[in-house]
Every structure is written in structure tokens, then in C-alpha cells.
Design a protein around this motif. Structure first.
Motif, PDB file in Angstrom:
ATOM      1  N   UNK A  64      -5.571 -41.904 -10.744  1.00 25.65           N
ATOM      2  CA  UNK A  64      -4.392 -42.556 -11.305  1.00 25.65           C
ATOM      3  C   UNK A  64      -3.736 -43.484 -10.285  1.00 25.65           C
ATOM      4  N   UNK A  65      -3.683 -43.051  -9.021  1.00 21.32           N
ATOM      5  CA  UNK A  65      -3.092 -43.887  -7.975  1.00 21.32           C
ATOM      6  C   UNK A  65      -3.938 -45.129  -7.715  1.00 21.32           C
ATOM      7  N   UNK A  66      -5.245 -44.986  -7.838  1.00 18.78           N
ATOM      8  CA  UNK A  66      -6.148 -46.128  -7.681  1.00 18.78           C
ATOM      9  C   UNK A  66      -5.983 -47.084  -8.862  1.00 18.78           C
ATOM     10  N   UNK A  67      -6.038 -46.530 -10.083  1.00 21.35           N
ATOM     11  CA  UNK A  67      -5.913 -47.364 -11.284  1.00 21.35           C
ATOM     12  C   UNK A  67      -4.528 -47.991 -11.391  1.00 21.35           C
ATOM     13  N   UNK A  68      -3.524 -47.310 -10.853  1.00 21.35           N
ATOM     14  CA  UNK A  68      -2.172 -47.845 -10.880  1.00 21.35           C
ATOM     15  C   UNK A  68      -1.930 -48.909  -9.832  1.00 21.35           C
ATOM     16  N   UNK A  69      -2.904 -49.108  -8.964  1.00 14.93           N
ATOM     17  CA  UNK A  69      -2.811 -50.156  -7.969  1.00 14.93           C
ATOM     18  C   UNK A  69      -2.069 -49.766  -6.699  1.00 14.93           C
ATOM     19  N   UNK A  70      -1.881 -48.462  -6.475  1.00 10.18           N
ATOM     20  CA  UNK A  70      -1.178 -48.010  -5.270  1.00 10.18           C
ATOM     21  C   UNK A  70      -2.108 -47.782  -4.086  1.00 10.18           C
ATOM     22  N   UNK A  71      -3.318 -47.312  -4.376  1.00 17.30           N
ATOM     23  CA  UNK A  71      -4.304 -47.046  -3.325  1.00 17.30           C
ATOM     24  C   UNK A  71      -5.631 -47.681  -3.707  1.00 17.30           C
ATOM     25  N   UNK A  72      -6.373 -48.109  -2.706  1.00 18.62           N
ATOM     26  CA  UNK A  72      -7.743 -48.554  -2.924  1.00 18.62           C
ATOM     27  C   UNK A  72      -8.639 -47.326  -2.938  1.00 18.62           C
ATOM     28  N   UNK A  73      -9.855 -47.501  -3.436  1.00 19.85           N
ATOM     29  CA  UNK A  73     -10.782 -46.368  -3.532  1.00 19.85           C
ATOM     30  C   UNK A  73     -11.055 -45.744  -2.167  1.00 19.85           C
ATOM     31  N   UNK A  74     -10.985 -46.543  -1.099  1.00 22.12           N
ATOM     32  CA  UNK A  74     -11.232 -46.005   0.244  1.00 22.12           C
ATOM     33  C   UNK A  74      -9.989 -45.347   0.849  1.00 22.12           C
ATOM     34  N   UNK A  75      -8.884 -45.326   0.083  1.00 14.04           N
ATOM     35  CA  UNK A  75      -7.676 -44.663   0.546  1.00 14.04           C
ATOM     36  C   UNK A  75      -6.637 -45.565   1.182  1.00 14.04           C
ATOM     37  N   UNK A  76      -6.992 -46.824   1.416  1.00 15.17           N
ATOM     38  CA  UNK A  76      -6.016 -47.719   2.030  1.00 15.17           C
ATOM     39  C   UNK A  76      -4.937 -48.074   1.010  1.00 15.17           C
ATOM     40  N   UNK A  77      -3.679 -48.088   1.456  1.00 23.58           N
ATOM     41  CA  UNK A  77      -2.582 -48.448   0.554  1.00 23.58           C
ATOM     42  C   UNK A  77      -2.655 -49.928   0.172  1.00 23.58           C
ATOM     43  N   UNK A  78      -2.224 -50.237  -1.011  1.00 29.10           N
ATOM     44  CA  UNK A  78      -2.176 -51.621  -1.469  1.00 29.10           C
ATOM     45  C   UNK A  78      -0.779 -52.186  -1.221  1.00 29.10           C
ATOM     46  N   UNK A  79      -0.618 -53.477  -1.484  1.00 28.46           N
ATOM     47  CA  UNK A  79       0.700 -54.112  -1.333  1.00 28.46           C
ATOM     48  C   UNK A  79       1.740 -53.471  -2.236  1.00 28.46           C
ATOM     49  N   UNK A  80       1.286 -52.937  -3.349  1.00 29.24           N
ATOM     50  CA  UNK A  80       2.197 -52.315  -4.332  1.00 29.24           C
ATOM     51  C   UNK A  80       2.951 -51.139  -3.692  1.00 29.24           C
ATOM     52  N   UNK A  81       2.349 -50.481  -2.733  1.00 23.93           N
ATOM     53  CA  UNK A  81       3.004 -49.355  -2.043  1.00 23.93           C
ATOM     54  C   UNK A  81       4.226 -49.807  -1.271  1.00 23.93           C
ATOM     55  N   UNK A  82       4.233 -51.055  -0.864  1.00 23.27           N
ATOM     56  CA  UNK A  82       5.298 -51.547  -0.006  1.00 23.27           C
ATOM     57  C   UNK A  82       6.397 -52.292  -0.775  1.00 23.27           C
ATOM     58  N   UNK A  83       6.233 -52.361  -2.068  1.00 23.71           N
ATOM     59  CA  UNK A  83       7.226 -53.072  -2.898  1.00 23.71           C
ATOM     60  C   UNK A  83       8.381 -52.169  -3.258  1.00 23.71           C
TER      61      UNK A  83
END
Length: 83
Positions: A64-83
Motif C-alpha cells: 500500500x505504501x508503494x502503491x500510494x507513492x510513499x516508498x519505492x519497491x527498494x524501500x527508498x522514500x519518495x518525494x511524497x514522504x517529504x510533502x
């Protein structure tokens, strides 16, 4: 005098979690982590691959966190985490 064999854990224990990491899992399950702490937990679980060895709930949450755009499959946070 005989040589002692070097201890090598079996493959399934190669990624074993430490007791302190297990405490974080229990804290998560008990609702004691805030959003940032939960994201960091799942980031680390994805990076290590351990998430796929845990109960289905953890796997679903990671997906869910991957599909929601919060984490990449490798576990790295996306820009969405910092918004």
C-alpha cells in the motif's frame, strides 16, 4: 588441538532481526509509532527484504505504501514522504 568451525547462520537467519528491531515491530502493531516512524520502519523492512518474510499484514501495508507513492519497491522514500 582441533580447529573450531566458523559459525555461519543458515540462510533463513541471515536477515534475522535484532531484539531491538522486533520491539519496533511490536510498537507498530500496538499503534505506538507515529506516521514518520512507521514509514521509516517499512522503509527498512523493504530495504532488507524482511517485509516479505513477515505476516501478510506487513506485506500488504508495504504494498500500500508503494502503491500510494510513499516508498519505492527498494524501500527508498519518495518525494511524497517529504510533502
Amino acid at each position: 588441538m582441533s580447529k573450531t568451525k566458523e559459525y555461519k547462520p543458515r540462510e533463513e537467519f541471515a536477515n534475522a532481526m535484532s531484539l531491538s528491531n522486533m520491539k519496533v515491530l511490536f510498537d507498530y502493531e500496538e499503534g505506538k509509532l507515529d506516521t514518520i516512524q512507521s514509514l521509516l520502519l517499512f522503509s527498512e523492512l523493504l530495504k532488507s527484504g524482511l517485509v516479505w518474510q513477515l505476516e501478510e499484514h506487513f506485506q500488504r501495508t508495504a504494498k500500500d505504501l508503494i502503491q500510494g507513492g510513499y516508498l519505492n519497491f527498494d524501500g527508498t522514500p519518495t518525494k511524497k514522504c517529504y510533502e
